[in-house]
Design an enzyme around this catalytic site. Sequence first.
Site, short mmCIF file in Angstrom:
data_model
loop_
_atom_site.label_atom_id
_atom_site.label_comp_id
_atom_site.label_asym_id
_atom_site.label_seq_id
_atom_site.Cartn_x
_atom_site.Cartn_y
_atom_site.Cartn_z
N ASP A 17 64.58 -2.47 -38.75
CA ASP A 17 63.92 -3.39 -39.69
C ASP A 17 64.63 -3.30 -41.05
O ASP A 17 65.59 -2.54 -41.20
CB ASP A 17 62.43 -3.06 -39.79
CG ASP A 17 62.13 -1.70 -40.37
OD1 ASP A 17 63.03 -1.07 -40.96
OD2 ASP A 17 60.97 -1.26 -40.24
N PRO A 60 56.26 -4.18 -11.87
CA PRO A 60 55.73 -4.75 -13.11
C PRO A 60 54.85 -3.76 -13.87
O PRO A 60 54.20 -2.90 -13.28
CB PRO A 60 54.91 -5.95 -12.65
CG PRO A 60 55.42 -6.27 -11.29
CD PRO A 60 55.89 -4.98 -10.71
#
Length: 139
Positions: A17, A60
């Site tokens: 960031d 998944p």
Amino acid sequence: MTKVVVYEVEVMFGDCDPAGIVFFPNFSKWMDASSLNFFVQCGVPPWRELVKTRGIIGTPLLEIHTVFKRPATYGERIQVHTSVIEWGAKVFKHQHRVMRGDTLLCEGTEVRAFCERDPADASRIRAIPVPDDIRRLCE
């Protein structure tokens, strides 16, 4: 003893960031990559082969939990230590310990299921029992 597989990541500038620390979703991305790497390193065929030979489309994600301890920044090499800490009938729990050398950066767990396409409706998937041979490779 639990099998642990290590997946190494080089943290890039784009992973961070504006403050220069790794943007938190990237840890999830690396844990997901380490999950697949775990199976590959244990000798499980790639999902694209298993879907052809056994109908298994992959594992998944059903649940995720992450605790952050220390930051990481670009230019560092970090390691994701992955193991299966629990096997159920149709699900398993992966543990990921993201390390920078001996320093724990974060810990995460994922609950995943082995799945196939639903024969009654190919647009849906369904969990199947954990294949014994795959479990043996991963223990």
